[in-house]
Structures are given as C-alpha cells and as structure tokens.
Design a protein around this motif. Structure first.
Motif, PDB file in Angstrom:
ATOM      1  N   ARG A  81      34.349  39.474  33.494  1.00  0.00           N
ATOM      2  CA  ARG A  81      33.981  39.206  31.973  1.00  0.00           C
ATOM      3  C   ARG A  81      32.946  38.059  32.165  1.00  0.00           C
ATOM      4  O   ARG A  81      33.337  36.890  32.455  1.00  0.00           O
ATOM      5  CB  ARG A  81      34.910  39.067  31.175  1.00  0.00           C
ATOM      6  CG  ARG A  81      34.577  38.906  29.769  1.00  0.00           C
ATOM      7  CD  ARG A  81      35.799  38.530  28.891  1.00  0.00           C
ATOM      8  NE  ARG A  81      35.265  38.613  27.436  1.00  0.00           N
ATOM      9  CZ  ARG A  81      34.828  38.100  26.396  1.00  0.00           C
ATOM     10  NH1 ARG A  81      33.959  36.916  26.831  1.00  0.00           N
ATOM     11  NH2 ARG A  81      34.335  38.485  25.081  1.00  0.00           N
ATOM     12  N   GLY A  93      26.163  43.208  28.555  1.00  0.00           N
ATOM     13  CA  GLY A  93      27.686  43.671  28.351  1.00  0.00           C
ATOM     14  C   GLY A  93      28.296  43.721  29.678  1.00  0.00           C
ATOM     15  O   GLY A  93      28.238  43.072  30.446  1.00  0.00           O
ATOM     16  N   THR A  94      29.100  44.751  29.498  1.00  0.00           N
ATOM     17  CA  THR A  94      30.139  44.949  30.632  1.00  0.00           C
ATOM     18  C   THR A  94      29.769  45.505  31.652  1.00  0.00           C
ATOM     19  O   THR A  94      30.212  45.348  32.592  1.00  0.00           O
ATOM     20  CB  THR A  94      31.124  46.246  30.017  1.00  0.00           C
ATOM     21  OG1 THR A  94      30.453  47.111  29.783  1.00  0.00           O
ATOM     22  CG2 THR A  94      32.196  45.866  29.022  1.00  0.00           C
ATOM     23  N   ASP A  95      28.373  45.756  31.812  1.00  0.00           N
ATOM     24  CA  ASP A  95      27.503  45.981  33.112  1.00  0.00           C
ATOM     25  C   ASP A  95      26.935  44.866  33.782  1.00  0.00           C
ATOM     26  O   ASP A  95      25.899  45.138  34.501  1.00  0.00           O
ATOM     27  CB  ASP A  95      26.546  47.299  32.765  1.00  0.00           C
ATOM     28  CG  ASP A  95      25.566  46.935  31.611  1.00  0.00           C
ATOM     29  OD1 ASP A  95      25.968  46.005  30.650  1.00  0.00           O
ATOM     30  OD2 ASP A  95      24.555  47.660  31.303  1.00  0.00           O
ATOM     31  N   ARG A 270      40.792  50.628  25.523  1.00  0.00           N
ATOM     32  CA  ARG A 270      40.050  51.181  26.786  1.00  0.00           C
ATOM     33  C   ARG A 270      39.257  52.332  26.559  1.00  0.00           C
ATOM     34  O   ARG A 270      38.163  52.445  26.975  1.00  0.00           O
ATOM     35  CB  ARG A 270      41.063  51.382  27.943  1.00  0.00           C
ATOM     36  CG  ARG A 270      41.584  50.082  28.678  1.00  0.00           C
ATOM     37  CD  ARG A 270      40.624  49.231  29.467  1.00  0.00           C
ATOM     38  NE  ARG A 270      40.353  49.775  30.545  1.00  0.00           N
ATOM     39  CZ  ARG A 270      39.216  49.323  31.235  1.00  0.00           C
ATOM     40  NH1 ARG A 270      38.293  48.347  30.705  1.00  0.00           N
ATOM     41  NH2 ARG A 270      38.781  49.980  32.327  1.00  0.00           N
ATOM     42  N   ASN A 274      35.701  48.089  25.620  1.00  0.00           N
ATOM     43  CA  ASN A 274      35.724  47.603  26.979  1.00  0.00           C
ATOM     44  C   ASN A 274      37.322  47.445  27.256  1.00  0.00           C
ATOM     45  O   ASN A 274      37.707  47.897  28.224  1.00  0.00           O
ATOM     46  CB  ASN A 274      35.291  46.288  26.891  1.00  0.00           C
ATOM     47  CG  ASN A 274      35.476  45.657  28.268  1.00  0.00           C
ATOM     48  OD1 ASN A 274      35.220  46.388  29.272  1.00  0.00           O
ATOM     49  ND2 ASN A 274      35.396  44.260  28.349  1.00  0.00           N
ATOM     50  N   THR A 275      38.086  46.752  26.195  1.00  0.00           N
ATOM     51  CA  THR A 275      39.390  46.468  26.636  1.00  0.00           C
ATOM     52  C   THR A 275      40.076  45.702  25.283  1.00  0.00           C
ATOM     53  O   THR A 275      39.314  46.028  24.101  1.00  0.00           O
ATOM     54  CB  THR A 275      39.625  45.510  27.813  1.00  0.00           C
ATOM     55  OG1 THR A 275      40.964  45.386  27.985  1.00  0.00           O
ATOM     56  CG2 THR A 275      38.839  44.232  27.522  1.00  0.00           C
ATOM     57  N   GLU A 313      37.850  44.993  21.720  1.00  0.00           N
ATOM     58  CA  GLU A 313      36.700  44.414  22.002  1.00  0.00           C
ATOM     59  C   GLU A 313      35.970  45.446  22.479  1.00  0.00           C
ATOM     60  O   GLU A 313      36.166  46.449  23.466  1.00  0.00           O
ATOM     61  CB  GLU A 313      37.099  43.443  23.296  1.00  0.00           C
ATOM     62  CG  GLU A 313      35.633  42.917  23.945  1.00  0.00           C
ATOM     63  CD  GLU A 313      36.061  41.848  25.099  1.00  0.00           C
ATOM     64  OE1 GLU A 313      36.413  40.755  25.030  1.00  0.00           O
ATOM     65  OE2 GLU A 313      35.955  42.419  26.499  1.00  0.00           O
ATOM     66  N   ASP A 315      31.921  47.345  24.237  1.00  0.00           N
ATOM     67  CA  ASP A 315      31.396  47.033  25.386  1.00  0.00           C
ATOM     68  C   ASP A 315      30.401  45.838  25.280  1.00  0.00           C
ATOM     69  O   ASP A 315      30.052  45.144  26.476  1.00  0.00           O
ATOM     70  CB  ASP A 315      30.542  48.165  26.008  1.00  0.00           C
ATOM     71  CG  ASP A 315      31.655  49.437  26.414  1.00  0.00           C
ATOM     72  OD1 ASP A 315      32.714  48.982  26.691  1.00  0.00           O
ATOM     73  OD2 ASP A 315      31.235  50.536  26.348  1.00  0.00           O
ATOM     74  N   SER A 316      30.106  45.226  24.203  1.00  0.00           N
ATOM     75  CA  SER A 316      29.105  43.989  24.021  1.00  0.00           C
ATOM     76  C   SER A 316      30.106  42.761  24.103  1.00  0.00           C
ATOM     77  O   SER A 316      29.513  41.752  23.756  1.00  0.00           O
ATOM     78  CB  SER A 316      28.168  44.271  22.791  1.00  0.00           C
ATOM     79  OG  SER A 316      29.097  44.593  21.555  1.00  0.00           O
ATOM     80  N   PHE A 317      31.276  42.931  23.885  1.00  0.00           N
ATOM     81  CA  PHE A 317      32.582  41.783  24.034  1.00  0.00           C
ATOM     82  C   PHE A 317      32.644  41.567  22.449  1.00  0.00           C
ATOM     83  O   PHE A 317      33.554  40.551  22.573  1.00  0.00           O
ATOM     84  CB  PHE A 317      31.962  40.751  24.903  1.00  0.00           C
ATOM     85  CG  PHE A 317      31.668  41.221  26.443  1.00  0.00           C
ATOM     86  CD1 PHE A 317      32.598  41.840  26.915  1.00  0.00           C
ATOM     87  CD2 PHE A 317      30.344  40.901  26.985  1.00  0.00           C
ATOM     88  CE1 PHE A 317      32.472  41.964  28.360  1.00  0.00           C
ATOM     89  CE2 PHE A 317      30.370  41.452  28.271  1.00  0.00           C
ATOM     90  CZ  PHE A 317      31.347  41.782  29.083  1.00  0.00           C
TER      91      PHE A 317
END
Ligand code: GLY
Ligand code: MN
Length: 498
Positions: A81, A93-95, A270, A274-275, A313, A315-317
């Motif tokens: 992260r 984000g997550t990528d 998930r 994201n999580t 959360e 994907d942009s957190f």
C-alpha cells in the motif's frame, strides 16, 4: 529505496540459471503495442493538491516516496500500500508501482513534479522471470514510464535516475519521513541532520516532519473527487453490512461466529473495493465492550448484541468507517434498547450541531452531554450530570473512554499529523468528512452498574460530510434507529438505501 536483488531462496528449487535456459526464455515473445491510457479522473485533483504544496513551500524540493512493501515474515510481504501522502499527491491507487517516488523540484514560478518509477524490464533481462518481488512472471507486468505519465498526467522518469537527484539535495529539502525508512536514513546520513525540519524558523524542531504535517492539514477538507470516493466506500460498506445480516444463521451456527461476520464483510470489501480500511471489529456480547476487538474468535449467541465496526477501502484507498450494533435474534431487549437509544440520542445531538464555523471539539462535547445525562439518570454517576461534565470529574467517561469523532479519508484516522489547533481545536469547514461515533460500554465486571447492564456495549458510527450550511450523514442509508434495525434484520421495513 528498495533493494532489487531477489531475496535468497537457495535452499529451495529456483529458476534455472544456465545460459541455454536464459537464451530460450529470453526469446520468442510477441511485441506489444498498447495504446497509451487516458488520463484518470483524479489526475487534475492531484495536480491541484501539488499546486497547494508548491505554494506552501516555494523554492524547496519536496520528496514524497510511495514506500516499499513491508515484510510479513521471511520472504513474504504484506500487500503493498503506497504511503497515503503519495496517493494523495499523485492520484495513483492500488496499481502503484512499488518503490516509486514523487519529487517536486522548484522552478522560477512553482515546482515541476516528476514521478520516478522502476522502468519496465525487457524480456532480455532476468528480472521478468527470476525476481519474485518485482518480476512480471511473479507479480504481473508494470506499466511503462510513458503509460504512467499519460495515466496520471505527470512527468515520469526511471527510478535509476533518482539517486543523482537525491544526491543534489540540500538541507532545505522536505521529505515525508515515514514513507521509506531506507531513503530517509540515507538522506539524513548524507545531509548530516534529519531532512525535512531543517531551515524552519517558526519554532518547529529540526527533527519535525514539516511536510507530513502540512500534507495532513491539506487533507482536512476533501475535494469533489475525494467526497465521491468516500460515497463509494460507504455504499460498498452498506452492502457488506447487508451481507452480514443475510448470513446471521451461519453466524449463530458457527463456534466462532464473529469470524463468519468478519469473513463475510471482508469478502465484500475485496470484491467491491481494495480491502478493508482497518481490521474489522466483530464483537458479540461482552466483547463489544472491548473497543478494538479484532481477534473476533468468539461465538455469537442468541440474544447477543453484536457490534460491527467495519469499512470498505476502495481502489483509490478512501475508506468508510461505520459501526452498527445489531440484535442477532432480531429484537432488542428492553435494556439493550435503552442503552441503544441513549447512544443514538448522543449521535443525533452531535450531528445536529455540525455546520461550518463550529469547532470540532464541540461535536464531542455535545455527544458527551447526552452520555453524562443518561448515565446520571440511570444512577451510575456519583454526582449530577452537570458536575460530571466538569473537566476534573468526567465520571461518565468510564462508560465511553474514546473520542466521538475523527477525520476520515485515505486513512481511517485521517489527517493524523495535523496540528491540534487545526484538528481538535480547529474550526469545522465545508468539505470536511469525519465520523460521529458515540458509544456506551458496560464491562462485565463493572460494579457501578446493575447486573442487567453488564456486558452490553453499543456504538453507532456514521460518516458525516460538512456541507455549506450543515451536514450530510453519508451512511444514513444503513439502518440506525432501533425499529429500522429490527425491520432490517427481519427482512422487512427499512431498506438498505432508504
Ligand atoms: N473504526 C475504528 C476506530 O475508529 O478507531
Ligand atoms: Mn471510527
């Protein structure tokens, strides 16, 4: 910066190293000709945030590392992260590519921003097949410098060029110090003093992380993109709560029903995001009196109230942070309902005062007036509610030791490094998003309360957006009155988004 040497696994089977193998695996791969991606929605918002940083620190280089993966054990890492400050200022984000670093270099009229990231490894390298930490065959392909530049709307450069940039820094440079321990250590060593605080004249100690403080303060007011992401997080969280309720039969049937709750909610997190934004709290019966009960290994018994504090959360957190306390058998007992209604009254009273111009501290104070009044009414306090509210008394806080509100955003406890005068003593502004989460917790062994209260814990937590003239409860669609909660569990009455 990250060491790119693969971790030693020489006692296990490893990738073959013969020249014959290398020749073979390095050949006969198709060329890829992907079009460059369109700029992502958040890019202009991230650019505007960088402009504000530039205005705050003219003439100073600003270094914001994404950081590296944290080791879980041996050669296994936690999911990566990026540091929240990096996500905020890049919109990535997550990528995000592990180990990337944003550098803002001063110019005559502002700063130039460059994201340094590890360039793609060709099929003529060993990395793509033989490096478990960053190799394409192990963790998937990473985007090219050109792709990231088009995507984020920012200049990019090869991470291999970063050391020369860092070597040229002087002690006016600013660094987010806790993002990448190795980078911070090496810069401190080279500059001979902690980078980031030097050169300050406003009484900030030399070791202070001035940049982190400023970035925390910039995040106190959310922009339109952030508000929308928080709405998505709340929406996914609402579905997670609905999933849990739909699973109550399985929850009651399992010896560790709290884990079923956690698993069901986390599956939604998930699947749709994201999580989870923090470890899910699934606290049934007297576990609800343990504020951050995340072991979640208890049974859920018929008649229990279960306190579920959970947030998806995206994907942009950006994360939601919502608590509901639910009667697993479908109805509150009279005592459970009495406690629940008191907490709800505290939450509603706090919400009612929220508008631009109040101080953040008033939100908590308003909730505490209700908590003091109720616990005094019930005869739990040795003094009147009024006396209990005196700063030196606070008897009612025995039953709610935590605060009522915290800012919410990229971090569940957002803006954590903002100065006190802008946070707890700060003035509430339109665009702020924070929680309102009063509770009452009567421990199993608390002799100040009658037996029927012992082991009851209730928290109701909503996520609130401050508007131009008041506030919007972003999570109001998740049932929160006792009747709506009972109707929800019965599968009738309140609807999820009603
Ligand atoms: N949701 C956990 C907390 O606010 O501390
Ligand atoms: Mn919270």
């Amino acid at each position: 910066m990250a060491d790119t040497t693969p971790r030693a696994t020489s006692n296990r089977s490893t990738t073959p190293g013969s020249a014959t193998f290398k020749d073979f695996i390095g050949s006969q791969w198709a060329e890829h000709d992907r079009p460059l991606p369109a700029q992502r929605e958040q890019a202009p918002f991230a650019a505007a945030r960088r402009t504000r940083v530039s205005e705050l620190h003219p003439g100073r280089t600003v270094v914001v590392p994404a950081g590296t993966a944290k080791v879980r054990s041996n050669d296994c890492d936690y999911p990566f992260r990026p540091h929240s400050t990096f996500a905020h200022l890049t919109g990535w984000g997550t990528d995000t590519v592990v180990g990337s670093v944003l550098v803002m270099t001063p110019t005559a009229d502002g700063h130039d921003a460059t994201v340094y990231l590890r360039a793609t490894a060709g099929r003529d390298s060993e990395e793509f097949y033989a490096n478990p930490e960053i190799g394409e065959f192990w963790v998937g392909p990473r985007p090219s410098l050109q792709e990231v530049s088009a995507d984020l709307g920012v200049a990019t450069a090869d991470l291999a060029e970063l050391p020369a940039v860092l070597d040229a820094l002087d002690d006016t440079a600013l660094l987010v110090r806790d993002a990448d321990a190795e980078l911070t250590r090496s810069l401190d060593e080279r500059l001979g003093s902690p980078v980031g605080g030097a050169g300050e004249t406003d009484g900030v100690p030399a070791t202070a992380d001035v940049l982190s403080r400023d970035l925390s303060e910039l995040r106190l007011v959310k922009d339109a993109y952030e508000v929308n992401e928080l709405r998505k997080a709340v929406d996914a969280t609402a579905h997670g709560f609905a999933d849990v309720i739909a699973d109550f039969d399985a929850v009651l049937a399992h010896p560790r029903g709290e884990r079923i709750v956690e698993g069901t909610f986390n599956r939604r997190a998930r699947a749709d995001g994201n999580t989870v934004g923090y470890d899910t709290i699934a606290a049934s019966g007297h576990h609800a009196c343990i504020l951050h009960w995340t072991r979640n290994d208890g049974a859920v018994q018929p008649g229990d109230l279960i306190l579920i504090d959970a947030g998806v959360e995206v994907d942009s957190f950006y994360t939601a942070d919502i608590t509901r306390t639910l009667p697993v058998s479908g109805t509150f007992t009279p005592v459970q309902r009495m406690v629940y209604e008191a907490v709800l009254e505290a939450a509603d009273a706090a919400f009612a005062i929220v508008k631009p111009g109040i101080t953040f501290r008033q939100v908590h104070a308003t909730a505490m007036e209700v908590i003091a009044r109720k616990t005094a009414e019930w005869g739990f306090l040795p003094v009147s509610a009024e006396d209990s509210l005196q700063p030196d008394n606070q008897f009612h806080r025995r039953y709610m030791v935590h605060g009522t509100s915290h800012h919410l955003g990229l971090d569940v406890h957002d803006c954590a490094k903002a100065r006190r005068e802008l946070y707890i003593d700060g003035v509430v502004e339109a665009g702020m998003v924070f929680t309102i989460e009063p509770g009452l917790y009567f421990q199993q062994d608390d002799l100040t309360v009658p037996e029927e209260f012992r082991g009851i814990g209730v928290r109701i937590e909503d996520d609130v957006l401050v508007t131009a003239d008041g506030a919007e409860n972003l999570s109001v669609g998740i049932p929160r009155t006792p009747s709506d909660v009972e109707g929800w569990i019965a599968g009738s009455g309140a609807s999820l988004n009603g």
